[in-house]
Design a protein around this motif. Structure first.
Motif, mmCIF file in Angstrom:
data_model
loop_
_atom_site.group_PDB
_atom_site.id
_atom_site.type_symbol
_atom_site.label_atom_id
_atom_site.label_comp_id
_atom_site.label_asym_id
_atom_site.label_seq_id
_atom_site.Cartn_x
_atom_site.Cartn_y
_atom_site.Cartn_z
ATOM 1 N N GLU A 56 -1.152 -10.897 9.131
ATOM 2 C CA GLU A 56 0.267 -10.549 9.030
ATOM 3 C C GLU A 56 1.136 -11.673 9.608
ATOM 4 O O GLU A 56 2.198 -12.001 9.055
ATOM 5 N N ALA A 57 0.673 -12.286 10.704
ATOM 6 C CA ALA A 57 1.406 -13.404 11.295
ATOM 7 C C ALA A 57 1.384 -14.618 10.378
ATOM 8 O O ALA A 57 2.396 -15.323 10.229
ATOM 9 N N ALA A 88 3.921 -14.029 7.739
ATOM 10 C CA ALA A 88 5.287 -14.126 8.245
ATOM 11 C C ALA A 88 5.711 -15.570 8.482
ATOM 12 O O ALA A 88 6.903 -15.899 8.409
ATOM 13 N N HIS A 89 4.741 -16.448 8.736
ATOM 14 C CA HIS A 89 5.070 -17.830 9.083
ATOM 15 C C HIS A 89 4.921 -18.808 7.913
ATOM 16 O O HIS A 89 4.987 -20.016 8.109
#
Length: 293
Positions: free
Chosen positions: A215-216, A219-220
């Motif tokens: 998920e990170a 997001a990045h």
């Protein structure tokens, strides 16, 4: 008194998202060491996020080798990695070498040796892929048995990747892959004092880490990484194109699935990969030091 070994290496294996890179960095800072990538996908450019390659900030102040140095258009083989690692060992062998990653065959090249198979040109691989395309398991078995019966006898299952590899080596060299595998070789770290460890997090902890990490990644900018990779118009069979997250995000970019489904599919694929890694380590690294972070 006998003089002990002067050269030292630390080997850190473990499933994806187990915290290997952070531990390697800690050891390198404590011992003035060099971190060497031992992961088959972190060698590639473009996919820094999706392959969980350490960031420039994380690598600051500590030498890191073999990270993001291979174009995604290249089929970087285990033999290619072993040759690159041998050069690094020759250059950096007076410092503590910290080999960290999740690719079991790379660790075997370091400890017990690996067959020195020549680089196979793309046309030899393409010819092998054409021979195997569309064949089911039984047909692949018959093909490899006819072309290379020695390799066929050693295969537990004639999966496409192994059959293509054996045929490509035969096409390129005129020799059976088995003949290279039978040539005795010492491990690349022969003569080193070696510390071996496998990080083995609790299963539920690892599952949670995998989900949060992907998920990170998303997001990045993981989707932008895949867009940049797809813009290169590469052969979809290349290793970089099959990295976990690439097919899933590519499907999202084509409008075939929604973002949530892409993330869910990639998380599931990552967990399945971690399970396969654990199985390899249990079978091939049972005598290493197993550590629960």
């Amino acid at each position: 008194m006998a003089k002990g070994p002067e050269k030292r290496a630390v080997l850190i294996a473990g499933p994806t998202a187990s915290g290997k890179s952070a531990l390697a960095l800690e050891i390198a800072r404590e011992q003035g060491g060099v971190v060497v990538n031992t992961d088959a996908l972190q060698v590639y450019e473009v996919l820094r996020l999706l392959t969980a390659r350490p960031s420039e900030i994380e690598m600051a102040g500590v030498p890191h080798r073999l990270y993001g140095v291979v174009a995604p258009s290249v089929r970087f083989s285990t033999g290619g990695w072993a040759r690159a690692a041998a050069q690094i060992i020759a250059e950096e062998g007076d410092r503590t070498l910290i080999f960290v990653g999740g690719t079991g065959l790379y660790f075997e090249a370091l400890t017990t040796g690996f067959a020195d198979v020549p680089e196979v040109p793309p046309e030899a691989v393409a010819a092998a892929e054409a021979d195997v395309a569309g064949l089911d398991r039984e047909a692949r078995g018959r093909l490899i048995a006819a072309r290379d019966p020695v390799v066929a006898a050693r295969l537990k299952a004639p999966d496409p990747q192994r059959v293509i590899r054996a045929l490509a080596v035969l096409n390129a060299t005129g020799r059976s892959l088995a003949s290279f595998q039978d040539e005795a070789q010492a491990g690349l770290l022969d003569g080193f004092e070696i510390e071996r460890m496998v990080l083995n997090p609790d299963r539920d902890v690892l599952r949670g880490r995998i989900a949060r990490r992907f998920e990170a990644m998303f997001a990045h900018g993981a989707a932008e990484e895949v867009e940049a990779l797809l813009a290169l118009d590469l052969d979809p069979s290349l290793p970089a194109m099959k990295a976990i997250g690439v097919p899933e995000i590519a499907a999202m970019l084509r409008g075939e699935i929604e973002e949530d489904e892409a993330i869910e599919r990639a998380v599931i694929a990552t967990r399945q990969y971690a399970k396969r890694q654990r199985t390899w380590y249990r079978n091939r690294m049972s005598d290493w030091n197993w550590i629960t972070p």
